[in-house]
Design a protein around this motif. Structure first.
Motif, short mmCIF file in Angstrom:
data_model
loop_
_atom_site.label_atom_id
_atom_site.label_comp_id
_atom_site.label_asym_id
_atom_site.label_seq_id
_atom_site.Cartn_x
_atom_site.Cartn_y
_atom_site.Cartn_z
N ALA A 16 -1.24 40.68 -25.69
CA ALA A 16 -2.37 40.11 -26.42
C ALA A 16 -2.14 40.25 -27.92
O ALA A 16 -1.52 41.22 -28.38
CB ALA A 16 -3.67 40.82 -26.02
N LYS A 17 -2.64 39.31 -28.70
CA LYS A 17 -2.42 39.29 -30.15
C LYS A 17 -2.88 40.59 -30.82
O LYS A 17 -2.23 41.07 -31.76
CB LYS A 17 -3.12 38.09 -30.77
CG LYS A 17 -2.44 36.77 -30.47
CD LYS A 17 -3.20 35.61 -31.10
CE LYS A 17 -2.54 34.28 -30.86
NZ LYS A 17 -2.26 33.93 -29.49
N ASP A 18 -3.99 41.15 -30.38
CA ASP A 18 -4.48 42.39 -30.98
C ASP A 18 -3.52 43.55 -30.72
O ASP A 18 -3.32 44.41 -31.59
CB ASP A 18 -5.87 42.74 -30.46
CG ASP A 18 -6.96 41.87 -31.06
OD1 ASP A 18 -6.65 41.09 -31.99
OD2 ASP A 18 -8.11 41.97 -30.61
N TYR A 45 -8.84 44.58 -39.38
CA TYR A 45 -8.47 43.45 -38.52
C TYR A 45 -9.26 43.57 -37.24
O TYR A 45 -9.12 44.56 -36.49
CB TYR A 45 -6.95 43.48 -38.23
CG TYR A 45 -6.51 42.40 -37.27
CD1 TYR A 45 -6.27 41.10 -37.71
CD2 TYR A 45 -6.33 42.67 -35.92
CE1 TYR A 45 -5.86 40.11 -36.83
CE2 TYR A 45 -5.92 41.69 -35.02
CZ TYR A 45 -5.70 40.41 -35.49
OH TYR A 45 -5.30 39.43 -34.62
N ASN A 46 -10.13 42.61 -36.97
CA ASN A 46 -10.88 42.50 -35.71
C ASN A 46 -11.59 43.80 -35.30
O ASN A 46 -11.64 44.13 -34.12
CB ASN A 46 -9.95 42.01 -34.58
CG ASN A 46 -10.74 41.45 -33.41
OD1 ASN A 46 -11.90 41.05 -33.55
ND2 ASN A 46 -10.13 41.43 -32.25
N ILE A 156 -9.27 49.14 -29.55
CA ILE A 156 -9.61 47.72 -29.54
C ILE A 156 -10.78 47.52 -28.58
O ILE A 156 -10.69 47.87 -27.40
CB ILE A 156 -8.43 46.85 -29.08
CG1 ILE A 156 -7.20 47.09 -29.98
CG2 ILE A 156 -8.83 45.37 -29.07
CD1 ILE A 156 -5.94 46.39 -29.49
N ASN A 159 -14.42 43.62 -25.38
CA ASN A 159 -15.14 42.35 -25.47
C ASN A 159 -14.73 41.51 -26.68
O ASN A 159 -15.14 40.36 -26.80
CB ASN A 159 -16.65 42.58 -25.52
CG ASN A 159 -17.16 43.15 -24.22
OD1 ASN A 159 -16.56 42.95 -23.16
ND2 ASN A 159 -18.26 43.88 -24.27
N LYS A 160 -13.94 42.07 -27.60
CA LYS A 160 -13.53 41.35 -28.80
C LYS A 160 -12.03 41.09 -28.85
O LYS A 160 -11.53 40.58 -29.84
CB LYS A 160 -13.91 42.14 -30.05
CG LYS A 160 -15.39 42.26 -30.28
CD LYS A 160 -15.65 42.98 -31.59
CE LYS A 160 -17.13 43.08 -31.88
NZ LYS A 160 -17.36 43.78 -33.16
N ILE A 161 -11.29 41.43 -27.82
CA ILE A 161 -9.83 41.35 -27.86
C ILE A 161 -9.36 39.90 -27.99
O ILE A 161 -9.86 39.01 -27.32
CB ILE A 161 -9.18 42.04 -26.65
CG1 ILE A 161 -7.69 42.24 -26.89
CG2 ILE A 161 -9.44 41.29 -25.37
CD1 ILE A 161 -7.04 43.23 -25.95
N ASN A 162 -8.43 39.70 -28.92
CA ASN A 162 -7.79 38.38 -29.10
C ASN A 162 -6.57 38.30 -28.20
O ASN A 162 -5.65 39.10 -28.32
CB ASN A 162 -7.35 38.18 -30.56
CG ASN A 162 -8.51 37.95 -31.47
OD1 ASN A 162 -9.44 37.24 -31.14
ND2 ASN A 162 -8.46 38.55 -32.64
N ILE A 163 -6.59 37.32 -27.29
CA ILE A 163 -5.48 37.15 -26.37
C ILE A 163 -4.53 36.16 -26.96
O ILE A 163 -3.41 36.21 -27.06
CB ILE A 163 -5.98 36.68 -24.99
CG1 ILE A 163 -6.91 37.75 -24.45
CG2 ILE A 163 -4.84 36.41 -24.06
CD1 ILE A 163 -7.58 37.43 -23.17
#
Length: 163
Positions: A16-18, A45-46, A156, A159-163
């Motif tokens: 995943a991007k994160d 970041y995020n 991380i 519920n906010k993880i960038n895939i």
């Protein structure tokens, strides 16, 4: 659970991007991380938080089984070596949950150990019960006893993880 190394470009591209961000951040900022004091930092970041740990490894009976419900851990060994015991949440009993710390304390049996060395990355999801910060060996071999390590744990929010 994912076990990789900061330098494994092939496997890390599939993450995943994160998680990729955390690995790249640790690689680019290794010297900065080594200079930081033990504590929590914002990486801007995020909403990812970075906890810097500088500690001596411990015996297994000095630590407890833990898991998290809201966050996943991206643990990266910056300097040193430690053992992380891993358990299956299906074989554990929850003893307590601290909502503010997102910390579940559990009781149960170990499934296996992972040895983390410099550059290793361990991604732990909510069902991955773990007991970190352990000596490499539980015997009285002084070479394998307490060691000082520097490790970062990125938090991380699931519920906010960038895939």
């Amino acid at each position: 659970m994912i076990f990789t190394n900061m330098n494994d470009e092939v496997q890390n591209k599939s993450l995943a991007k994160d998680i990729q961000f955390c690995i790249e951040y640790a690689k680019k900022n290794e010297n900065k991380i080594l200079s930081l004091v033990h504590g929590s930092y914002d990486v801007e970041y995020n909403d990812i938080k970075m906890n810097v740990g500088k500690y001596f490894t411990k015996e297994e009976n000095e630590k407890f089984w833990e898991s998290h419900k809201k966050y996943l851990d991206v643990q990266i060994m910056i300097n040193g070596t430690e053992r992380v015991a891993i358990g299956n949440i299906q074989n554990m009993n929850e003893k307590s949950f601290d909502f503010e710390k997102d910390l579940v304390i559990l009781k149960g049996e170990k499934a296996f150990d992972i040895i983390m060395k410099k550059g290793d990355v361990l991604v732990l999801f909510p069902n991955d019960v773990h007991k970190p910060e352990l000596n490499i060996s539980e015997n009285n071999d002084s070479e394998n006893m307490r060691r000082i390590v520097t490790k970062v744990v990125f938090k991380i929010e699931i519920n906010k993880i960038n895939i």
